[in-house]
Motif scaffolding. Structure first.
Motif, short mmCIF file in Angstrom:
data_model
loop_
_atom_site.label_atom_id
_atom_site.label_comp_id
_atom_site.label_asym_id
_atom_site.label_seq_id
_atom_site.Cartn_x
_atom_site.Cartn_y
_atom_site.Cartn_z
N LEU A 1 0.84 -1.20 0.00
CA LEU A 1 0.00 0.00 0.00
C LEU A 1 0.87 1.24 0.00
O LEU A 1 1.89 1.29 0.69
N SER A 2 0.44 2.26 -0.73
CA SER A 2 1.16 3.53 -0.70
C SER A 2 0.16 4.67 -0.81
O SER A 2 -0.94 4.51 -1.36
N GLY A 3 0.54 5.82 -0.29
CA GLY A 3 -0.34 6.99 -0.34
C GLY A 3 -1.31 6.99 0.82
O GLY A 3 -0.94 6.76 1.96
N SER A 4 -2.57 7.22 0.51
CA SER A 4 -3.61 7.36 1.53
C SER A 4 -4.71 6.33 1.32
O SER A 4 -5.21 6.17 0.20
N LEU A 5 -5.09 5.64 2.37
CA LEU A 5 -6.23 4.71 2.33
C LEU A 5 -7.39 5.45 2.98
O LEU A 5 -7.52 5.51 4.20
N ASP A 6 -8.22 6.05 2.12
CA ASP A 6 -9.30 6.91 2.60
C ASP A 6 -10.61 6.54 1.93
O ASP A 6 -10.71 5.50 1.27
N GLY A 7 -11.61 7.39 2.08
CA GLY A 7 -12.93 7.11 1.53
C GLY A 7 -12.96 6.92 0.03
O GLY A 7 -13.80 6.20 -0.50
N THR A 8 -12.07 7.55 -0.67
CA THR A 8 -12.01 7.42 -2.13
C THR A 8 -11.29 6.15 -2.55
O THR A 8 -11.78 5.39 -3.39
N SER A 9 -10.15 5.89 -1.97
CA SER A 9 -9.34 4.75 -2.39
C SER A 9 -9.80 3.42 -1.79
O SER A 9 -9.43 2.36 -2.29
N VAL A 10 -10.60 3.48 -0.75
CA VAL A 10 -10.99 2.24 -0.08
C VAL A 10 -11.84 1.34 -0.96
O VAL A 10 -11.81 0.12 -0.81
N ARG A 11 -12.55 1.90 -1.91
CA ARG A 11 -13.38 1.07 -2.79
C ARG A 11 -12.54 0.07 -3.58
O ARG A 11 -12.87 -1.11 -3.68
N GLU A 12 -11.45 0.58 -4.15
CA GLU A 12 -10.56 -0.28 -4.92
C GLU A 12 -9.88 -1.32 -4.01
O GLU A 12 -9.75 -2.48 -4.37
N PHE A 13 -9.45 -0.87 -2.82
CA PHE A 13 -8.83 -1.77 -1.85
C PHE A 13 -9.81 -2.87 -1.45
O PHE A 13 -9.46 -4.06 -1.44
N ALA A 14 -11.04 -2.49 -1.12
CA ALA A 14 -12.05 -3.47 -0.70
C ALA A 14 -12.38 -4.45 -1.82
O ALA A 14 -12.55 -5.65 -1.57
N ALA A 15 -12.44 -3.97 -3.05
CA ALA A 15 -12.72 -4.87 -4.18
C ALA A 15 -11.62 -5.91 -4.33
O ALA A 15 -11.89 -7.10 -4.54
N LEU A 16 -10.37 -5.46 -4.20
CA LEU A 16 -9.24 -6.38 -4.32
C LEU A 16 -9.22 -7.38 -3.16
O LEU A 16 -9.04 -8.58 -3.39
N THR A 17 -9.43 -6.91 -1.95
CA THR A 17 -9.40 -7.83 -0.80
C THR A 17 -10.59 -8.77 -0.82
O THR A 17 -10.46 -9.94 -0.46
N ASP A 18 -11.75 -8.31 -1.29
CA ASP A 18 -12.91 -9.20 -1.43
C ASP A 18 -12.61 -10.30 -2.43
O ASP A 18 -12.99 -11.47 -2.24
#
Length: 99
Positions: A16-33
């Motif tokens: 992970l790099s940068g900020s894990l916030d309300g905008t980026s969390v969607r992509e993170f959640a999709a990948l982890t799901d």
């Protein structure tokens, strides 16, 4: 937020790099799901380049932790420092994750 994923057959590592916030969390959640749906039980979150984590990001990490535990696995945190480490300690996640 940018992240890359590697998998060695035993565990998946998300860098992970940068900020894990309300905008980026969607992509993170999709990948982890997707990882959980594939049955990946051992996940490492490498946060060495993560500069900021906000409430939605924390919630996504907790959800990943919950889902991998349901599969008999675990989430490990690596390289956490700065603001993300302060947040995890404030929330007492140092008792949940081996930081």
């Amino acid at each position: 937020m940018a992240f890359t994923c590697s998998d060695d057959g035993e565990q998946s590592t998300l860098f992970l790099s940068g900020s894990l916030d309300g905008t980026s969390v969607r992509e993170f959640a999709a990948l982890t799901d997707e990882l959980v749906a594939e049955g990946r039980r051992h996940v490492v979150l490498d946060m060495a380049e993560l500069t900021n984590i906000e409430t939605p990001g924390v919630a996504a990490v907790v959800a990943l932790h919950k889902h991998t535990r349901e599969l008999g696995g675990e989430v490990r945190i690596a390289g956490i420092d700065g603001q993300p480490l302060a947040i995890f300690k404030l929330l007492r996640f140092d008792k949940v994750f081996d930081l």
